[in-house]
Motif scaffolding. Structure first.
Motif, mmCIF file in Angstrom:
data_model
loop_
_atom_site.group_PDB
_atom_site.id
_atom_site.type_symbol
_atom_site.label_atom_id
_atom_site.label_comp_id
_atom_site.label_asym_id
_atom_site.label_seq_id
_atom_site.Cartn_x
_atom_site.Cartn_y
_atom_site.Cartn_z
ATOM 1 N N LEU A 142 -10.456 -5.552 -15.261
ATOM 2 C CA LEU A 142 -9.821 -4.446 -14.553
ATOM 3 C C LEU A 142 -8.899 -3.666 -15.487
ATOM 4 O O LEU A 142 -8.830 -2.430 -15.425
ATOM 5 N N ARG B 225 -5.306 5.931 -8.473
ATOM 6 C CA ARG B 225 -5.684 5.191 -7.256
ATOM 7 C C ARG B 225 -6.124 3.774 -7.596
ATOM 8 O O ARG B 225 -5.770 2.816 -6.904
ATOM 9 N N LEU B 226 -6.875 3.640 -8.661
ATOM 10 C CA LEU B 226 -7.299 2.314 -9.101
ATOM 11 C C LEU B 226 -6.100 1.498 -9.563
ATOM 12 O O LEU B 226 -5.981 0.312 -9.224
ATOM 13 N N ASP B 227 -5.200 2.096 -10.324
ATOM 14 C CA ASP B 227 -4.013 1.370 -10.780
ATOM 15 C C ASP B 227 -3.209 0.843 -9.598
ATOM 16 O O ASP B 227 -2.737 -0.304 -9.607
ATOM 17 N N ALA C 114 -4.358 0.199 -6.574
ATOM 18 C CA ALA C 114 -5.119 -0.851 -5.897
ATOM 19 C C ALA C 114 -5.018 -2.178 -6.647
ATOM 20 O O ALA C 114 -4.925 -3.248 -6.029
ATOM 21 N N VAL C 115 -5.027 -2.122 -7.971
ATOM 22 C CA VAL C 115 -4.898 -3.362 -8.763
ATOM 23 C C VAL C 115 -3.518 -3.974 -8.561
ATOM 24 O O VAL C 115 -3.379 -5.204 -8.439
ATOM 25 N N LEU D 17 -3.632 -5.650 -5.291
ATOM 26 C CA LEU D 17 -4.405 -6.886 -5.394
ATOM 27 C C LEU D 17 -3.569 -8.000 -6.003
ATOM 28 O O LEU D 17 -3.577 -9.131 -5.511
ATOM 29 N N LEU E 107 -11.178 -6.481 -1.595
ATOM 30 C CA LEU E 107 -10.374 -5.630 -2.478
ATOM 31 C C LEU E 107 -10.692 -5.919 -3.940
ATOM 32 O O LEU E 107 -10.749 -4.995 -4.769
ATOM 33 N N CYS F 195 -12.039 -3.016 -6.466
ATOM 34 C CA CYS F 195 -11.352 -2.742 -7.724
ATOM 35 C C CYS F 195 -12.300 -2.895 -8.912
ATOM 36 O O CYS F 195 -12.284 -2.079 -9.855
ATOM 37 N N ALA G 81 -13.389 0.107 -11.317
ATOM 38 C CA ALA G 81 -13.105 0.030 -12.747
ATOM 39 C C ALA G 81 -14.357 0.333 -13.568
ATOM 40 O O ALA G 81 -14.290 1.024 -14.593
ATOM 41 N N THR H 89 -13.193 6.267 -5.967
ATOM 42 C CA THR H 89 -11.827 5.750 -5.874
ATOM 43 C C THR H 89 -11.046 6.452 -4.766
ATOM 44 O O THR H 89 -10.249 5.811 -4.069
ATOM 45 N N LEU I 152 -10.472 3.527 -2.166
ATOM 46 C CA LEU I 152 -9.169 2.952 -2.494
ATOM 47 C C LEU I 152 -7.987 3.759 -1.966
ATOM 48 O O LEU I 152 -6.861 3.279 -1.979
#
Length: 553
Positions: free
Chosen positions: A454, A463-465, A467-468, A471, A491, A495, A499, A514, A518
């Motif tokens: 990831l 958005r990914l950052d 979500a991580v 998580l 989740l 992710c 990624a 994303t 997310l």
């Protein structure tokens, strides 16, 4: 025909185009190259062109409509326990084995061999999924069999041979073998430690197995890996269908299962009545011996579900591209574009993940410890998520065809009936989700490898950052972990898919994925993509361009 029967506004059969290449999908080709098997592109094209013909579609329809028939006795009353398959089944299997989609990579030294095999399995599974069961089990049997070096030396060359040799004969007299698994018992299901089949040592170094197996797919395979309670506890054994002297082993088929889907493939209840078996692996450590096989068949669950989603998507996009309603092509109508683009995102994310997992398997086999750790957790994550997404995805794609999609001739009902299977096989959703939690708690290297993957996309998408970070917070909270397992593992899957797309897919695909998965209200039905992402309109044209059927031009 009367003039009222003139056919208008019906799409042309995709398979009649003459240039449909199932392997022409951009996400597949990019993943093949990225994961180290670009050298296999030409062979994959050959298979893809065959998969795109009306002839191949006919084989699939025939194998599905003409289900296997069990013959327990011959006309004289002798027990024979044979299953008759339609000739189309044998054509499908012969093609799969001939293209090395079974155990062939284990005989390859070339990097990327397992990725090439995975891509071929993905392509050919889009034609018909049922015959993939013995193909997958044969692939997965080899590493388990290597726990018994003598047996591996004897049978591995035949399991990896690219020859489909039909018929029940002593294994070492054949030019190629298929292997199966015989694990499930009626009182245990996924809880194989509850198995009651007994294994008693014999005077010849073998064992004699007695018990009832509730599900044994592809019972006409040559060899079966099975679990039974031996003197030291639950152990792994190899059961030949035919003994070296040519006599039938004491393995009796009681009935074939009448299944929702996967109808071309025979699944049987079998009875061991003192069946001969060779021991495999350390006595009393049967689950540990067989776990590698389970990991690989789970990989094929992901590949098979991604293939089913892609097959359904292609039919939906093709239909919408040639069908008109209310004065315009369906594909040009805003709401239908939203639905199709959403389906395309789901399919591409599944394909990218499946190929990444295949790459991890390939590198793990070649000694990469980090990839082995990543594979251990990521395959379970992918198994949970992608197989869960397939039924909803195929149902929505079927609806894009309207009433035509509900008719058998469209092929969509077959795809829909098949869609729940991979979520059940090799551990249902709960089993897969809980397996992820066990790995997280017991194998810190696997968790570290997952987050390292990831982190390779860190900073590329806010958005990914976010979500991580969410998580990590979820995993740091042990309260009610089992109760929340599905949400957490879901989740993790989103992710991981995000990624991969952020790093490797066009911006139109990655941004829409994303933003919807997310950072939006997505999740209830397909066709709810936002109108814009970061102030820019969602580029459905670019998304759908990658989703269209692959054509040779």
């Amino acid at each position: 025909m009367p003039p009222t029967h003139e056919v208008v506004n019906q799409p042309s059969p995709l398979e009649d185009s003459g240039d449909y290449n199932v392997a022409g999908e951009p996400a597949l080709r990019e993943g093949l190259e990225r994961e180290g098997a670009g050298w296999a592109a030409q062979a994959l094209d050959e298979l893809g062109r065959l998969a795109g013909t009306a002839r191949a579609r006919g084989w699939a329809e025939q194998a599905d409509a003409n289900t296997p028939v069990l013959r327990t006795h011959d006309r004289y009353g002798h027990r024979i326990d044979e299953v008759d398959f339609h000739p189309a089944w044998h054509v499908l299997l012969d093609t799969a084995v001939g293209h090395g989609l079974h155990a062939a990579p284990w005989a390859e030294q070339r990097a990327g061999a397992h990725v090439a095999r995975a891509a071929g399995f993905y392509v050919w599974s889009q034609v018909e999924a049922g015959h993939g069961c013995p193909v997958s089990m044969t692939y997965a049997a080899v590493p388990a069999l290597r726990h018994a070096p003598g047996l591996a030396a004897r049978f591995e060359p035949l399991l990896t041979a690219r020859t489909y040799d039909v018929g029940l004969r002593p294994p070492q007299t054949k030019r190629g073998l298929l292997a199966g698994m015989s694990m499930t018992e009626k009182q245990g299901g996924s809880d194989v430690r509850a198995n009651t089949t007994r294994a008693v040592p014999g005077p010849d170094g073998g064992f004699r197995l007695t018990g009832h197996k509730w599900f044994t797919s592809a019972p006409m395979s040559d060899l079966f890996l099975t679990l039974a309670q031996g003197p030291e506890g639950l152990s792994c054994f190899l059961v030949p269908r035919v003994l070296p002297d040519g006599s039938r082993n004491a393995l009796f088929l009681q009935r074939l299962k009448n299944k929702l889907g996967n109808r071309s493939n025979a699944s049987a209840e079998i009875e061991y009545e003192g069946a001969f078996a060779w021991p495999v692996g350390e006595p009393g450590r049967g689950v540990r011996t067989i776990v590698e096989m389970v990991n690989l068949t789970r990989l094929d669950c992901v590949l098979g579900s991604a293939a089913g989603m892609r097959a359904a998507l292609v039919q939906a996009v093709h239909h919408a591209t040639e069908r008109r309603a209310f004065g315009a092509l369906l594909v040009d109508q805003p709401l239908m574009r939203n639905v199709l683009a959403d389906l395309a995102l789901e399919s591409e994310a599944a394909t990218a993940l499946a190929l990444r997992l295949a790459g991890a398997v390939d590198r793990a086999v070649r000694g990469d410890a980090e990839e082995r750790a990543f594979r251990r957790i990521a395959v379970a994550v992918g198994k949970f998520w992608v197989t869960k997404r397939q039924p909803a995805h195929v149902a929505e794609a079927l609806e894009c065809l309207g009433g035509n999609g509900y008719v058998e001739e469209s092929g969509m009902p077959r795809l829909f009936r098949e869609s729940p299977l991979n979520s059940i096989w090799e551990g249902s959703g709960n089993v897969a989700a809980l397996d992820v939690l066990r790995v997280l708690s017991r194998e810190p290297d696997a968790a570290a490898a997952f987050f390292a993957e990831l982190d390779r996309a860190a900073g590329a998408d806010a958005r990914l950052d976010a979500a991580v970070r969410r998580l990590r917070g979820e995993l740091a909270d042990p309260e009610g972990a089992e109760y929340r397992a599905r949400a957490v593992v879901g989740l993790m899957a989103l992710c991981l898919q995000a990624a991969l797309l952020v790093r490797h897919a066009p911006a139109a695909v990655a941004d829409a994925f994303t933003a919807s998965r997310l950072d939006g209200e997505w999740g209830h039905v397909f066709g709810t993509l936002p109108r814009a992402v970061d102030g820019n309109a969602v580029d459905t044209a670019a998304i759908l361009d990658r989703a269209r059927p692959g054509l040779d031009r």
